[in-house]
Design an enzyme around this catalytic site. Structure first.
Site, short mmCIF file in Angstrom:
data_model
loop_
_atom_site.label_atom_id
_atom_site.label_comp_id
_atom_site.label_asym_id
_atom_site.label_seq_id
_atom_site.Cartn_x
_atom_site.Cartn_y
_atom_site.Cartn_z
N GLN A 1 -8.71 -6.58 -11.01
CA GLN A 1 -9.37 -5.40 -10.44
C GLN A 1 -8.92 -4.13 -11.17
O GLN A 1 -9.73 -3.24 -11.47
CB GLN A 1 -9.03 -5.29 -8.95
CG GLN A 1 -9.46 -4.00 -8.29
CD GLN A 1 -9.23 -4.03 -6.80
OE1 GLN A 1 -10.02 -4.59 -6.06
NE2 GLN A 1 -8.14 -3.43 -6.34
N HIS B 1 0.84 -1.21 0.00
CA HIS B 1 0.00 0.00 0.00
C HIS B 1 0.88 1.26 0.00
O HIS B 1 0.60 2.23 -0.71
CB HIS B 1 -0.87 0.05 1.26
CG HIS B 1 -1.88 -1.05 1.39
ND1 HIS B 1 -1.86 -1.96 2.41
CD2 HIS B 1 -2.95 -1.39 0.61
CE1 HIS B 1 -2.89 -2.79 2.29
NE2 HIS B 1 -3.55 -2.48 1.20
P1 AMP Z 1 -6.52 -3.61 -0.53
O1 AMP Z 1 -6.34 -2.87 0.74
O2 AMP Z 1 -6.12 -5.05 -0.46
O3 AMP Z 1 -7.90 -3.41 -1.14
O4 AMP Z 1 -5.51 -2.97 -1.57
C1 AMP Z 1 -5.54 -1.59 -1.84
C2 AMP Z 1 -4.66 -1.32 -3.03
O5 AMP Z 1 -3.33 -1.74 -2.75
C3 AMP Z 1 -5.11 -2.10 -4.29
O6 AMP Z 1 -4.94 -1.26 -5.42
C4 AMP Z 1 -4.16 -3.26 -4.30
O7 AMP Z 1 -3.96 -3.81 -5.60
C5 AMP Z 1 -2.90 -2.62 -3.77
N1 AMP Z 1 -2.00 -3.64 -3.22
C6 AMP Z 1 -2.29 -4.61 -2.32
N2 AMP Z 1 -1.22 -5.38 -2.09
C7 AMP Z 1 -0.22 -4.91 -2.88
C8 AMP Z 1 1.14 -5.28 -3.11
N3 AMP Z 1 1.69 -6.32 -2.49
N4 AMP Z 1 1.87 -4.56 -3.98
C9 AMP Z 1 1.31 -3.50 -4.64
N5 AMP Z 1 0.04 -3.09 -4.46
C10 AMP Z 1 -0.73 -3.78 -3.60
#
Ligand code: AMP
Length: 271
Positions: free
Chosen positions: A145, A28
């Site tokens: 997504q 994040h």
């Molecule tokens: P989430 O909190 O899981 O809904 O993720 C929020 C954002 O962070 C989304 O755009 C995810 O794709 C991105 N995200 C989650 N994990 C990672 C990661 N390991 N590397 C890069 N972006 C991430």
């Protein structure tokens, strides 16, 4: 639009937006850093969106850590945290809108998690309207997504920039995810195999056809403690499953597994 953001935009400030469900990790934070480099102000939202969960236990057990998240956002110098209530996001009641994304919503994550992408698109649509950014940042970790959000922006005529950020990984290759903290030590030790097999698929596809690669990787997973839900090789642009390779196109492998009760996804461009 949120009044503070409206005021900043009137002052000519460029707004970058990073929507999240909290339990923030370095993945994040890499999105926030990308936004900070390209904008005057960065908004991060934290909202665990009920309508995108098809599994009630997953929603109930989803890690929530507002206090630690706020500390992390302060430490990194994120300008604005938007922490809405369910009523803020769903003033007319907690239900998803229906979208037609041309079919990509019905495969992989859409197939395994019915209603998931309508839930995602509903919340993202609402958050985009409230924050009215100049650019929004999403992770390639959730590659399907990212494709859905791109389509949503076309459907709803959002004119700003969408930026995809590469997956941030642990040292052993496991893609960072808020769900990783729920893994038992045994499954945490097993989970890096997901990335190892993605790398193996990348290697194999240099001289083997996709069906053979898929079969090999499926067999590899069957020898682990990870329960494979799908392993697919898809056209990177259309996300349609590919049976053979065409010149000039790029392909990406997608994986979903259950590590015990915890569902993990990952993907990698393989050729
Ligand atoms: P989430 O909190 O899981 O809904 O993720 C929020 C954002 O962070 C989304 O755009 C995810 O794709 C991105 N995200 C989650 N994990 C990672 C990661 N390991 N590397 C890069 N972006 C991430």
């Amino acid at each position: 639009m949120l009044p503070y953001i409206l005021e900043q935009k009137k002052n000519g400030k460029k707004i970058g937006f990073v929507p999240t469900m909290g339990a923030l990790h370095k993945g994040h934070l890499s999105l926030i850093e990308a936004s900070q480099k390209e904008n005057d102000l960065t908004v991060c939202s934290i909202f665990v969106n009920p309508t995108q969960f098809n599994n009630p236990e997953d929603l109930e057990k989803y890690p929530r850590n507002d206090k630690e998240d706020i500390e992390k956002l302060e430490a990194i110098g994120c300008d604005i945290l938007y922490l809405p209530t369910a009523e803020d996001v769903y003033p007319g009641g907690m239900h998803s809108s229906e979208f037609d994304f041309g079919g990509i919503e019905n495969q992989m994550e859409g197939e395994c998690r019915p209603g998931h992408f309508n839930g995602v698109a509903t919340v993202v649509n609402r958050l985009f309207r409230v924050t009215s950014p100049d650019a929004a940042y999403f992770g390639e970790k959730d590659y399907q997504q990212l494709a859905i959000v791109r389509k949503l922006m076309e459907i709803e005529n959002f004119g700003f920039k969408l930026v995809g950020i590469p997956t941030f990984r642990e040292k052993d290759g496991l893609a960072m995810s808020s769900r990783n903290v729920r893994l038992s030590p045994e499954f945490r030790a097993e989970a890096p195999k997901i990335y190892q097999f993605l790398l193996k698929a990348k290697d194999l596809c240099q001289n083997q056809d996709f069906k053979t690669v898929q079969k090999t990787i499926q067999e590899d997973f069957s020898k682990t403690e990870l329960q494979l839900e799908y392993f697919k090789i898809c056209d990177q642009n259309t996300l349609v499953e590919a049976t053979s390779r065409e010149e000039g196109k790029n392909y990406r492998a997608f994986v979903a597994v259950f590590a015990g009760k915890i569902r993990l996804i990952d993907n990698l461009q393989i050729c």
